[in-house]
Design an enzyme around this catalytic site. Structure first.
Site, mmCIF file in Angstrom:
data_model
loop_
_atom_site.group_PDB
_atom_site.id
_atom_site.type_symbol
_atom_site.label_atom_id
_atom_site.label_comp_id
_atom_site.label_asym_id
_atom_site.label_seq_id
_atom_site.Cartn_x
_atom_site.Cartn_y
_atom_site.Cartn_z
ATOM 1 C CE LYS A 69 40.959 -33.717 4.124
ATOM 2 N NZ LYS A 69 39.517 -33.527 4.279
ATOM 3 N N GLY A 133 37.042 -30.264 -3.123
ATOM 4 C CA GLY A 133 37.386 -31.534 -2.496
ATOM 5 C C GLY A 133 36.466 -31.902 -1.348
ATOM 6 C CB SER A 157 27.357 -24.133 -13.693
ATOM 7 O OG SER A 157 27.767 -23.734 -14.983
#
Length: 276
Positions: A69, A133, A157
């Site tokens: 992608k 993604g 995080s």
């Protein structure tokens, strides 16, 4: 003289498991469109060469799945706004002027499936697990639905915080670590692929309550590991990602052919096909 049949395909590696040829063949039949749709598996690092060959040999458009992608994002001459924000492309289309436009229909597929299940996103507190993604591709369409807040939680995080910062102008979004999640949510979306190996994301079951709707982006022949865990914790409803798959495919088909196919019948066929 025989009519030229338009060629479409899906690129991925591995690609043997892809449901896209099945879905698009049914879409074509339903909308009386003359086209062929095949599955292509370039070697890692060979996507751009394979895509160039596909389009130069008359290909009209293609879907792109893992791991290509980001390559498709680089390959496109032009990008839609949602593809630009997603940083990834799952749909390519050759325009009449020869330019190739890249789009990302994943988020729209997810939102349409949630709305079809009558899940209220407007004003809802939404938790998105994962910051890869798959998560990035759905954030803008989710924020477009005006939730009260979208919380992105990830093991690291800083990745979640980075995504929140990137999309801060699109709505109320914050990024935190998985271990910092300590309250319940109306809608919980699992974008992590941990379920594919039978694992659960490292998050507390405090996220679930009796009003929660849970959505796992992965799918299989039975209930996913994540959804089973949610149901065991008494959530209102749990859905897998099969509807998102069909929804993003319908959106791609619309981009290519200018027609929006119906998804309900195809989703039923696909579910039946999976359970055989």
């Amino acid at each position: 003289m025989t009519q030229q049949v338009d060629r479409y395909a899906v690129f991925g590696n591995p690609i043997g498991q892809s449901k896209s040829p099945f879905i698009h063949t049914l879409f074509a039949r339903q909308t009386s469109q003359q086209l062929t749709y095949s599955a292509l598996q370039p070697e890692h690092g060979e996507f751009i060469t394979a895509a160039k060959a596909f389009f130069s040999e008359g290909g009209r458009g293609c879907n792109v799945t893992a791991p290509f992608k980001e390559d498709a994002y680089q390959f496109a001459n032009r990008l839609t706004e949602r593809a630009e924000l997603a940083g990834a492309v799952n749909t390519l289309k050759k325009l009449d002027d020869g330019e190739i436009i890249g789009d990302n229909t994943d988020g729209e597929g997810l939102v349409q499936d949630l709305l079809q299940h009558q899940v209220t996103l407007k004003g809802a507190r939404v938790l998105l697990l994962g910051a890869g993604g798959a998560a990035r591709g759905v954030i803008q369409p989710l924020l477009d639905q005006k939730p009260q807040q979208l919380v992105v939680a990830n093991r690291t995080s800083s990745k979640a915080e980075l995504l929140a910062e990137m999309f801060s102008s699109h709505g109320n979004i914050k990024g935190i670590g998985l271990s910092d999640v300590n309250e319940g949510f109306d809608v919980i979306i699992n974008s992590t692929s941990s379920g594919l190996s039978g694992q659960l994301p490292e998050v507390s079951d405090v996220i679930f309550n009796s009003n929660s709707t849970v959505y796992d982006m992965v799918y299989g022949s039975g209930t996913t590991v994540f959804n089973q865990w949610a149901l065991d914790n008494g959530v209102h409803a749990a859905y897998d990602g099969l509807g998102m798959l069909v929804g993003q495919a319908a959106e791609s088909f619309m981009l290519w052919r200018g027609l929006r196919p119906g998804t309900k019948q195809i989703l039923r066929e696909l579910r039946k096909n999976l359970e055989m």
